[in-house]
Design an enzyme around this catalytic site. Structure first.
Site, PDB file in Angstrom:
ATOM      1  CG  ASP A   1      -6.018  -0.463   2.739  1.00 21.19           C
ATOM      2  OD1 ASP A   1      -6.298  -1.617   3.096  1.00 21.19           O
ATOM      3  OD2 ASP A   1      -4.949   0.088   3.031  1.00 21.19           O
TER       4      ASP A   1
ATOM      5  CD  GLU B   1      -6.644   4.598   4.086  1.00 20.01           C
ATOM      6  OE1 GLU B   1      -5.932   3.994   3.262  1.00 20.01           O
ATOM      7  OE2 GLU B   1      -6.221   5.021   5.180  1.00 20.01           O
TER       8      GLU B   1
ATOM      9  CD  GLU C   1      -5.598   2.759  -0.570  1.00 17.64           C
ATOM     10  OE1 GLU C   1      -4.790   2.055  -1.226  1.00 17.64           O
ATOM     11  OE2 GLU C   1      -5.547   2.887   0.664  1.00 17.64           O
TER      12      GLU C   1
ATOM     13  CG  HIS D   1      -4.363  10.880   2.044  1.00 14.13           C
ATOM     14  ND1 HIS D   1      -5.439  10.895   2.904  1.00 14.13           N
ATOM     15  CD2 HIS D   1      -3.560   9.858   2.465  1.00 14.13           C
ATOM     16  CE1 HIS D   1      -5.305   9.927   3.791  1.00 14.13           C
ATOM     17  NE2 HIS D   1      -4.177   9.285   3.548  1.00 14.13           N
TER      18      HIS D   1
ATOM     19  CE  LYS E   1      -4.607   1.083   5.938  1.00 17.04           C
ATOM     20  NZ  LYS E   1      -5.616   1.971   5.344  1.00 17.04           N
TER      21      LYS E   1
ATOM     22  CD  GLU F   1      -7.716  13.005   3.239  1.00  8.83           C
ATOM     23  OE1 GLU F   1      -7.151  13.836   2.510  1.00  8.83           O
ATOM     24  OE2 GLU F   1      -7.944  11.834   2.881  1.00  8.83           O
TER      25      GLU F   1
ATOM     26  CB  THR G   1      -7.618  -4.635   1.601  1.00 13.82           C
ATOM     27  OG1 THR G   1      -6.773  -4.136   2.642  1.00 13.82           O
ATOM     28  CG2 THR G   1      -7.452  -3.762   0.357  1.00 13.82           C
TER      29      THR G   1
ATOM     30  NE  ARG H   1      -8.462   6.916   8.725  1.00 17.45           N
ATOM     31  CZ  ARG H   1      -7.650   6.898   7.692  1.00 17.45           C
ATOM     32  NH1 ARG H   1      -6.360   6.663   7.866  1.00 17.45           N
ATOM     33  NH2 ARG H   1      -8.102   7.105   6.477  1.00 17.45           N
TER      34      ARG H   1
ATOM     35  CG  ASP I   1      -2.014   1.028   1.133  1.00 14.31           C
ATOM     36  OD1 ASP I   1      -2.404   1.385   0.005  1.00 14.31           O
ATOM     37  OD2 ASP I   1      -2.503   1.472   2.192  1.00 14.31           O
TER      38      ASP I   1
ATOM     39  CD  GLN J   1      -3.186   4.232  10.532  1.00 15.72           C
ATOM     40  OE1 GLN J   1      -4.297   3.984  10.085  1.00 15.72           O
ATOM     41  NE2 GLN J   1      -2.244   4.761   9.797  1.00 15.72           N
TER      42      GLN J   1
END
Length: 432
Positions: free
Chosen positions: A235, A201, A203, A135, A255, A366, A259, A239, A128, A242
């Site tokens: 993905d 996420e 992606e 970002h 993570k 975000e 996915t 948070r 990844d 993490q």
């Protein structure tokens, strides 16, 4: 170019696309390879048996009567291109071989809503990246302030980490809220429990077709020759887990729980008409990362969210693949420059794709600015983070003149975390 199969102008799967996937049917539960065309799936194992690819892949081949795309992916760019051209010929409106052979059509064409789709690739390794400057800047501002938003290395190399291939799942697979350690701001010690800041996420990933020998790097201008195609990727990210665990070695449990990828792999060749330059890279990359040709694609991307009390989803993000600072070729070149060998089926994901506008931010981290600016979904519901029962859908396409090159959808519904007592009881039973 038009097909004898009617394809709506907003369909993701015109004859200009022909993405590959793996499917099975009620009458034949054996997974095999097909391509999407309009509302249909064309069974390549049937065409292969009838000898339509013999001059391309050789006699007695069963490369498409396989449960994954890996064998076909490993065959190389010349065969990929030859098969694609043959399929476009067979499906074209002026070619009678398939158009007028109704027995063959009945054997080889299935409605997409009547088939089961499977994970199309056996993924051996998953990397990844962190390729969006917008970002990376947004996240840096949140955690370190504007003056230190980007780490010193970020504009010099494609930052990435090795993910967990075993938890890559097909679109439609439910996503269980993960358990782990978190450390509340006002607490002296971490606590164990379910993730409270579950995120998506946005992606895209590329899948390696042919790899390299260990110790023999892939030059940046040769890199795309090793890429079979591209796929939508979500993905998922925990948070709060993490934030506690990532120092000093980066994401781990936050993570590795899931996915999601879409079922259709779009050939890189189908994206050529939409090739564009990416953002200006300043400072100039080191020589091994200097790319002579434009390395990005104009791919429109959207994210939609539907709560379990909502009848219709709400679009919460609109972004574009060309926002990414680092290209596929640069990622492949950097990945291998130290001697790492890439293999058939390896997945390289882009990292969150965000743009400069608020609505183009590719994660709730975000979009809600770390939960401080909730999204209003309707008059009754808003979101800081994903809640149980939420359905998250990503989609994307390149817009041509009267047609689209689409990637389908990647969908996931959030399930509640495993009950803590159940989890601990299982642990006790195992220890006995």
């Amino acid at each position: 170019m038009k097909s004898f199969i009617e394809v709506n102008s907003e369909s993701h799967f015109p004859i200009q696309n022909l993405p590959y996937g793996v499917f099975s049917t009620e009458n034949n539960p054996t997974p095999r390879i097909g391509v999407a065309i309009g509302d249909y799936v064309l069974d390549l194992s049937v065409l292969e048996k009838e000898g339509f690819f013999t001059d391309i892949i050789g006699p007695n081949s069963t490369i498409f009567n396989r449960p994954t795309l890996n064998d076909f992916m490993s065959s190389g760019r010349e065969i990929w291109s030859g098969v694609r051209k043959r399929l476009q010929l067979l499906l074209s409106e002026d070619e009678p071989q398939l158009r007028d052979n109704y027995d063959l059509r009945n054997q080889a064409l299935f409605l997409q809503n009547e088939v089961d789709l499977h994970l199309p690739v056996e993924i051996g390794d998953y990397t990844d990246f962190y390729a969006s400057k917008d970002h990376a800047t947004n996240v840096g501002i949140m955690f370190r302030g504007k003056e230190n938003a980007l780490m010193p290395n970020w504009t010099h190399l494609p930052v990435g980490y090795h993910g967990r291939a075993s938890s890559v799942v097909l679109s439609g697979t439910s996503i269980r809220r993960p358990l782990g350690q978190t450390k509340p701001k006002d607490a002296d010690h971490p606590v164990f429990g379910s993730c409270r800041q579950l995120d998506f996420e946005l992606e895209m990933g590329c899948l390696i077709g042919t790899g390299n020998n260990r110790g023999e790097p892939i030059p940046v201008d040769e890199a795309e020759k090793h890429v079979f195609g591209m796929v939508l990727v979500n993905d998922w990210s925990a948070r709060d887990i993490q934030a506690w665990e990532y120092q000093p070695l980066g994401p781990f449990l936050a993570k590795n729980f899931a996915t999601s990828i879409a079922p259709w792999i779009v050939p890189l060749e189908a994206l050529e008409p939409f090739r564009v330059k990416g953002p200006i890279q300043d400072p100039k990359p080191l020589e091994y990362l200097e790319q002579s040709e434009p390395g990005s694609f104009n791919i429109h991307l959207e994210v939609h969210l539907r709560g379990k009390k909502m009848n219709n989803p709400k679009q919460i993000c609109s972004s574009n693949y060309q926002n990414l600072y680092w290209s596929i070729a640069q990622e492949v070149a950097h990945h291998t420059i130290g001697g790492c060998d890439l293999n058939t089926g390896d997945l390289l994901a882009s990292g969150t794709i965000s743009g400069p506008e608020k609505e183009s931010r590719g994660s709730l981290l975000e979009l809600t600015w770390r939960g401080s600016e909730p999204i209003q979904l309707n008059s009754e519901e808003k979101r800081e983070w994903l809640e149980d029962g939420d359905e998250l859908t990503m989609t994307g396409w390149c817009q041509g003149d009267g047609y689209r090159i689409g990637f389908g959808e990647v969908i996931g519904v959030i399930e509640p975390a495993l009950d803590l007592e159940v989890a601990l009881r299982k642990k006790a039973n195992v220890s006995k």
